[in-house]
Scaffold this motif. Structure first.
Motif, mmCIF file in Angstrom:
data_model
loop_
_atom_site.group_PDB
_atom_site.id
_atom_site.type_symbol
_atom_site.label_atom_id
_atom_site.label_comp_id
_atom_site.label_asym_id
_atom_site.label_seq_id
_atom_site.Cartn_x
_atom_site.Cartn_y
_atom_site.Cartn_z
ATOM 1 N N ARG A 34 0.825 -1.197 0.000
ATOM 2 C CA ARG A 34 0.000 0.000 0.000
ATOM 3 C C ARG A 34 0.868 1.260 0.000
ATOM 4 O O ARG A 34 1.918 1.303 0.634
ATOM 5 N N GLU A 36 0.395 5.872 -0.260
ATOM 6 C CA GLU A 36 -0.575 6.940 -0.057
ATOM 7 C C GLU A 36 -1.328 7.266 -1.342
ATOM 8 O O GLU A 36 -2.522 7.571 -1.330
ATOM 9 N N TYR A 37 -0.650 7.216 -2.442
ATOM 10 C CA TYR A 37 -1.216 7.628 -3.721
ATOM 11 C C TYR A 37 -0.432 6.885 -4.787
ATOM 12 O O TYR A 37 0.431 6.066 -4.483
ATOM 13 N N ILE A 74 -0.511 6.772 5.310
ATOM 14 C CA ILE A 74 -1.754 6.521 4.599
ATOM 15 C C ILE A 74 -2.874 6.782 5.595
ATOM 16 O O ILE A 74 -3.122 5.967 6.489
ATOM 17 N N CYS A 79 2.976 4.315 6.425
ATOM 18 C CA CYS A 79 3.097 3.580 5.161
ATOM 19 C C CYS A 79 4.386 2.768 5.201
ATOM 20 O O CYS A 79 5.487 3.316 5.048
ATOM 21 N N PHE A 102 -4.097 -1.757 -4.002
ATOM 22 C CA PHE A 102 -5.255 -0.984 -3.547
ATOM 23 C C PHE A 102 -6.490 -1.869 -3.633
ATOM 24 O O PHE A 102 -6.765 -2.474 -4.673
ATOM 25 N N GLY A 141 -7.588 6.858 -3.612
ATOM 26 C CA GLY A 141 -7.051 7.077 -2.276
ATOM 27 C C GLY A 141 -7.608 8.344 -1.661
ATOM 28 O O GLY A 141 -8.006 9.289 -2.357
ATOM 29 N N SER A 142 -7.632 8.378 -0.330
ATOM 30 C CA SER A 142 -8.112 9.571 0.368
ATOM 31 C C SER A 142 -7.181 10.752 0.154
ATOM 32 O O SER A 142 -7.572 11.905 0.367
ATOM 33 N N ASP A 320 -9.456 5.056 0.996
ATOM 34 C CA ASP A 320 -8.297 4.159 0.933
ATOM 35 C C ASP A 320 -8.678 2.707 0.741
ATOM 36 O O ASP A 320 -7.875 1.810 0.989
#
Length: 628
Positions: A34, A36-37, A74, A79, A102, A141-142, A320
């Protein structure tokens, strides 16, 4: 065989050298997990749209990683993959492939699509009423809700030029089809001055198109050509898009309004193959309802400007995804019968031939039973592909007895386990003035992978990646003493230890194998290097005539490569005959092998083993004593 039909002199090039074997890279690292983006496979929703299918993404520095995949957190969680990437580059790593995992929420079918609000953030333009355009986060993603977009315009100089003599039709110069212009009437035959901060009137905005004879004019609402009217002036309007994400600021200048222009905003910031590989957003034109005309250029421009020049707005939505499980990390291979069902997770790393080291730091975030499954999947990945080595992280906060119990569940020559975790200053938190620096415990795989790469670059793959300093850490979470390591080392658990005056070091180089032949990491990796290099560089031999000439050529090719390897110190022996042998003749093949198209080459090498136990025997000596 060349043909000689006409009398003459023929000059032909030939080669008297044997083919060479080029060594494959051994320091390329791959991780799945995983982030963050960043890039992840998904499909666009509209029929006929191309499909976004990024595989594993290459980054060559942590700065590049942050641009592609975001930061160290994240949501509210650390992360683990980002922390491992940071550790890898800090310890000498240079090439990292990342396969983002994801878990899409609220999707139907095998391939998730972009129109799921719980996954992708977006911003409708205009924000009220019927949307004409929509800024969309390129990746789920958030983090998408932290992205803001601002569009500003620049009014260029007057581009109308009076052509020919008196009464001639005015024409446009200095613009390409697809450019947007603001048309205003002349004031007393003079081009009016317009303040730079005055937004264009939507009714005055036109898009330039060519006539069949190449003359430029404007596009009418029905798409037909409209000639330039006398007594008017036109100003070229260009756009600048500023995208902000935390401290990151991306500015895209000199953009045009209409898709017909090569620098159109919808082309530069497209979902598929944009000008910026790591762009954060893309612009989607909303399809008008049935029977409704396409929006006018002025309305599109007004929507982009979002109520005024420079007005920034944040995207909303995005999430997420679902809870991460071991199956998500494993992923799957690409569907050979579908172009919209790509490889995911570890399956995406399988498509990159250069990867030689693999880790999945997110295994430590899973429950105990799933962590074992995820490590099994990682080991299976390396054993199936044969030419890569896995670095396994132990569970968090495990004791000596617990890590021994964890290690006892595996037996493979394609993986190594390192213990304990490392403790670092938390890079994601800024300490309060006068307060101690916040600390963070991190699994060791990223640091060890960087040491693998550093050792390969400085010494070679035959050097055991041990007795190497671990950089960028404060301490280890557990103090492994001499006596404790005497329990761990025979079981194939590589210790990370502190030595007074010699810093913190990797102090072990064993695989997780019960086979003594493959006990050492460097021996396993040396054979991976040799096998992979010979495999890639002898593909030319397939379908060649299977006779003595081919056998001699293959034999010479492999021998030359092994001699060069022996000279680096990777093989034992004072001369090549003691270091290796290569046989490819009638002794390695039967007539049945030849009849069935098989060429068999037998290769034996004598690897160097690490001096794991250095023993000096010292005794008293006198003149009367005899030395044995």
């Amino acid at each position: 065989m060349p043909e000689y039909l006409t009398p003459g002199v023929y000059v032909e090039e030939t080669s008297f050298r044997s083919r060479s074997v080029e060594g494959v890279p051994t320091s390329t690292f791959g991780m799945a997990g995983r982030t963050e983006y960043g890039p992840v496979p998904y499909s666009l929703p509209a029929p006929g749209d191309p499909t976004v299918l990024p595989g594993a993404t290459l980054v060559t520095s942590f700065t590049e990683y942050e641009r592609a995949f975001g930061g160290l957190r994240i949501g509210n969680d650390d992360c683990q993959l980002a922390l491992a990437a940071r550790a890898f580059f800090a310890n000498g790593g240079r090439r990292l492939y990342v396969s983002r995992v994801f878990t899409f929420a609220n999707t139907t079918g095998a391939t998730p699509v972009i129109d799921t609000p719980k996954n992708f953030a977006s911003l409708a333009l205009p924000p009220t009423g019927s949307a004409l355009l929509r800024w969309r986060a390129r990746w789920p993603g958030s983090a998408g809700s932290k992205i803001s977009v601002a569009v500003t315009f620049r009014r260029g100089k007057n581009i109308i030029v009076q052509g020919g003599g008196a009464g001639a039709q005015p024409r446009l110069t200095g613009v390409q089809p697809g450019a947007a212009v603001e048309v205003v009437p002349l004031t007393g035959g003079v081009v009016p001055g317009i303040p730079d901060d005055t937004a264009p009137q939507p009714g005055n905005v036109r898009v330039v198109i060519p006539r069949a004879d190449g003359v430029l004019g404007y596009r009418k609402p029905d798409g037909t050509f409209d000639a330039v009217a006398a007594g008017t002036a036109a100003f070229h309007l260009t756009l600048a898009v500023t995208v902000r994400f935390g401290e990151r600021v991306d500015v895209y200048n000199e953009l045009e309004l209409d898709e017909a222009h090569p620098r159109a905003v919808g082309r530069v910031l497209a979902a598929v193959d944009p000008a910026d590989e790591f762009s954060l957003v893309w612009l989607q034109a909303v399809t008008p309802a049935a029977g409704q005309p396409a929006p006018a250029a002025g309305a599109v421009l007004a929507a982009l400007l979002n109520g005024g020049a420079g007005a920034a707005a944040f995207l909303t939505g995005g999430g997420d995804g679902g809870t991460l499980v071991a199956a998500d990390l494993r992923g799957r291979l690409a569907n050979p019968d579908s172009l919209i069902d790509p490889a995911r997770g570890l399956g995406a790393l399988a498509e990159i031939d250069d990867i030689a080291i693999v880790a999945v730091p997110d295994t430590v975030t899973l429950p105990a039973d799933q962590q074992k499954t995820a490590v099994d999947d990682l080991i299976e990945h390396c054993e199936r592909l044969r030419y890569r080595m896995a670095i396994v992280d132990p569970p968090k906060d495990c004791s000596i007895s617990e890590v021994r119990k964890f290690r006892a569940q595996f037996d493979t020559k394609y993986a190594a386990l390192y213990y304990p975790w490392v403790r670092i200053t938390n890079p994601g938190l800024r300490p309060d003035p006068g307060a101690p620096a916040p600390l963070l415990d991190v699994p060791p795989s990223g640091y060890v992978a960087g040491i693998y790469a550093r050792s390969d670059i400085e010494r070679g793959v035959h050097k055991a990646p041990a007795n190497e300093v671990v950089l960028g850490i404060n301490d280890f979470t557990t103090n492994v003493t001499y006596d404790r390591q005497s329990v761990l080392n025979p079981e194939g658990i590589n210790a990370l230890r502190f030595f007074e005056g010699r810093a913190r070091r990797v102090w072990g180089a064993r695989t997780m194998s019960s086979d003594p032949e493959w006990k050492y990491v460097n021996v396993r990796r040396l054979f991976i290097y040799l096998e992979h290099s010979i495999d890639k560089s002898t593909q030319w031999a397939v379908f060649e005539p299977n006779n003595e000439r081919l056998w001699a050529s293959v034999r010479q090719t492999v021998e030359d490569f092994l001699i060069a390897t022996w000279r680096t110190g990777a093989l034992t022996g004072t001369k090549p005959e003691e270091a290796f042998f290569v046989r490819c003749d009638r002794t390695t093949m039967t007539q049945n092998d030849l009849d069935n198209g098989r060429l068999i080459c037998l290769i034996g090498v004598a690897p160097t083993y690490p001096a794991e136990f250095v023993v000096f025997r010292i005794g008293q000596f006198t003149a009367d004593a005899q030395r044995s």
